[in-house]
Scaffold this motif. Structure first.
Motif, PDB file in Angstrom:
ATOM      1  N   SER A   1      37.368  31.623  29.343  1.00  0.00           N
ATOM      2  CA  SER A   1      37.115  32.890  30.046  1.00  0.00           C
ATOM      3  C   SER A   1      38.202  33.182  31.045  1.00  0.00           C
ATOM      4  O   SER A   1      38.788  32.281  31.601  1.00  0.00           O
TER       5      SER A   1
ATOM      6  N   ALA B   1      37.499  39.557  37.816  1.00  0.00           N
ATOM      7  CA  ALA B   1      37.933  40.920  37.516  1.00  0.00           C
ATOM      8  C   ALA B   1      36.834  41.929  37.837  1.00  0.00           C
ATOM      9  O   ALA B   1      37.109  43.029  38.346  1.00  0.00           O
ATOM     10  N   VAL B   2      35.576  41.578  37.557  1.00  0.00           N
ATOM     11  CA  VAL B   2      34.453  42.463  37.888  1.00  0.00           C
ATOM     12  C   VAL B   2      34.394  42.689  39.400  1.00  0.00           C
ATOM     13  O   VAL B   2      34.254  43.827  39.878  1.00  0.00           O
ATOM     14  N   ALA B   3      34.508  41.590  40.158  1.00  0.00           N
ATOM     15  CA  ALA B   3      34.452  41.698  41.610  1.00  0.00           C
ATOM     16  C   ALA B   3      35.625  42.504  42.155  1.00  0.00           C
ATOM     17  O   ALA B   3      35.464  43.336  43.055  1.00  0.00           O
TER      18      ALA B   3
ATOM     19  N   LEU C   1      31.062  38.579  42.883  1.00  0.00           N
ATOM     20  CA  LEU C   1      30.835  39.724  43.773  1.00  0.00           C
ATOM     21  C   LEU C   1      30.404  39.256  45.159  1.00  0.00           C
ATOM     22  O   LEU C   1      30.865  39.781  46.182  1.00  0.00           O
TER      23      LEU C   1
ATOM     24  N   TRP D   1      29.496  36.764  37.327  1.00  0.00           N
ATOM     25  CA  TRP D   1      29.934  38.043  37.894  1.00  0.00           C
ATOM     26  C   TRP D   1      29.253  38.321  39.227  1.00  0.00           C
ATOM     27  O   TRP D   1      29.879  38.853  40.164  1.00  0.00           O
TER      28      TRP D   1
ATOM     29  N   ALA E   1      37.282  44.809  40.589  1.00  0.00           N
ATOM     30  CA  ALA E   1      37.102  46.212  40.207  1.00  0.00           C
ATOM     31  C   ALA E   1      36.199  46.929  41.205  1.00  0.00           C
ATOM     32  O   ALA E   1      36.520  48.031  41.681  1.00  0.00           O
ATOM     33  N   TRP E   2      35.063  46.301  41.546  1.00  0.00           N
ATOM     34  CA  TRP E   2      34.141  46.957  42.475  1.00  0.00           C
ATOM     35  C   TRP E   2      34.753  47.095  43.863  1.00  0.00           C
ATOM     36  O   TRP E   2      34.769  48.191  44.452  1.00  0.00           O
TER      37      TRP E   2
ATOM     38  N   TRP F   1      37.176  36.651  34.089  1.00  0.00           N
ATOM     39  CA  TRP F   1      36.500  37.924  33.829  1.00  0.00           C
ATOM     40  C   TRP F   1      35.545  38.296  34.957  1.00  0.00           C
ATOM     41  O   TRP F   1      35.398  39.485  35.302  1.00  0.00           O
ATOM     42  N   ALA F   2      34.891  37.287  35.547  1.00  0.00           N
ATOM     43  CA  ALA F   2      33.971  37.551  36.653  1.00  0.00           C
ATOM     44  C   ALA F   2      34.736  37.987  37.898  1.00  0.00           C
ATOM     45  O   ALA F   2      34.295  38.876  38.645  1.00  0.00           O
TER      46      ALA F   2
END
Length: 237
Positions: free
Chosen positions: A237, A156-158, A94, A90, A160-161, A153-154
């Motif tokens: 993942s 997706a985290v990036a 980012l 993640w 999202a931010w 999933w990682a």
């Protein structure tokens, strides 16, 4: 990849996903702590550079002010985590998003608002430094495929931010009645190109580069799956 600090082998990715020559990738990863130190120095400079915008921004919005310094900080942390044998997907995602988006957005705005920066009296040396140092962020982002498989999933985290950052900067007022955005050298409603105002030009650039970062990250993931470079556990993942 997370269990070793040795420089991993380069996967067989197409040139458009891995444009940095292998020798340069190897050099950068081999000098990981030097690269971490350079990015931390850039982060410190960036926070200093944004000091006046911090002063004029409500505290609740401070996390959205220093976009470029945060991107270089994320890169430093991602490389340091990998070097310590604990690569965090993640965090690497980012760092990839941040360095692609801001590494391209800043040169884009420097060119789009060239006359306005000149009118503001920016020194040519500072202009050149900002332009090329941010392009270097793009170069280092393209090295991160060596240390991460970019699981969905990682990514997706990036997304999202940086999606929230994009919305707050240009579309959704959080504090006050206008969107918050990184300083540009002219009024946000000044007419610019193709009927767009200054804020629209800056926002169009960030939107395009956010979509580009998403496309590149998922493409790296897909190509690694194609060539069998992703281990079985990571494929889930």
């Amino acid at each position: 990849m997370s269990g070793t600090t040795a420089v991993p082998e380069r996967d067989d990715l197409p040139r458009w996903l891995a444009p940095v020559p292998k020798r340069l990738e190897d050099l950068g990863l081999g000098l990981a702590w030097v690269i971490v130190a350079v990015n931390l120095a850039g982060t410190a400079f960036g926070f200093w550079y944004y000091r006046f915008q911090f002063a004029g921004t409500p505290t609740v919005m401070w996390p959205f002010v220093p976009d470029s310094p945060v991107a270089t900080l994320l890169f430093a942390l991602a490389v340091a985590a990998w070097k310590l044998g604990r690569e965090l997907p993640w965090l690497t995602a980012l760092a990839f998003f941040g360095n692609i988006i801001l590494g391209l957005w800043t040169p884009f705005t420097l060119l789009a608002f060239l006359e306005h920066y000149a009118a503001q009296g920016i020194h040519p040396a500072m202009y050149a430094f900002l332009f090329f140092s941010h392009l270097a962020m793009v170069v280092q982002a393209f090295v991160l495929h060596r240390i991460s498989d970019f699981p969905v999933w990682a990514v997706a985290v990036a997304l999202a931010w940086y999606g929230v950052d994009l919305l707050v900067d240009y579309f959704v007022p959080v504090v006050g009645d206008t969107p918050h955005h990184t300083w540009i050298p002219t009024a946000r409603d000044e007419p610019m190109y193709l009927g767009a105002d200054a804020l629209g030009v800056a926002g169009a650039g960030e939107t395009a580069f956010t979509l580009l970062a998403l496309f590149l990250a998922l493409s790296i993931r897909a190509k690694k799956l194609e060539v069998g470079a992703v281990d079985r556990g990571s494929r889930r993942s």
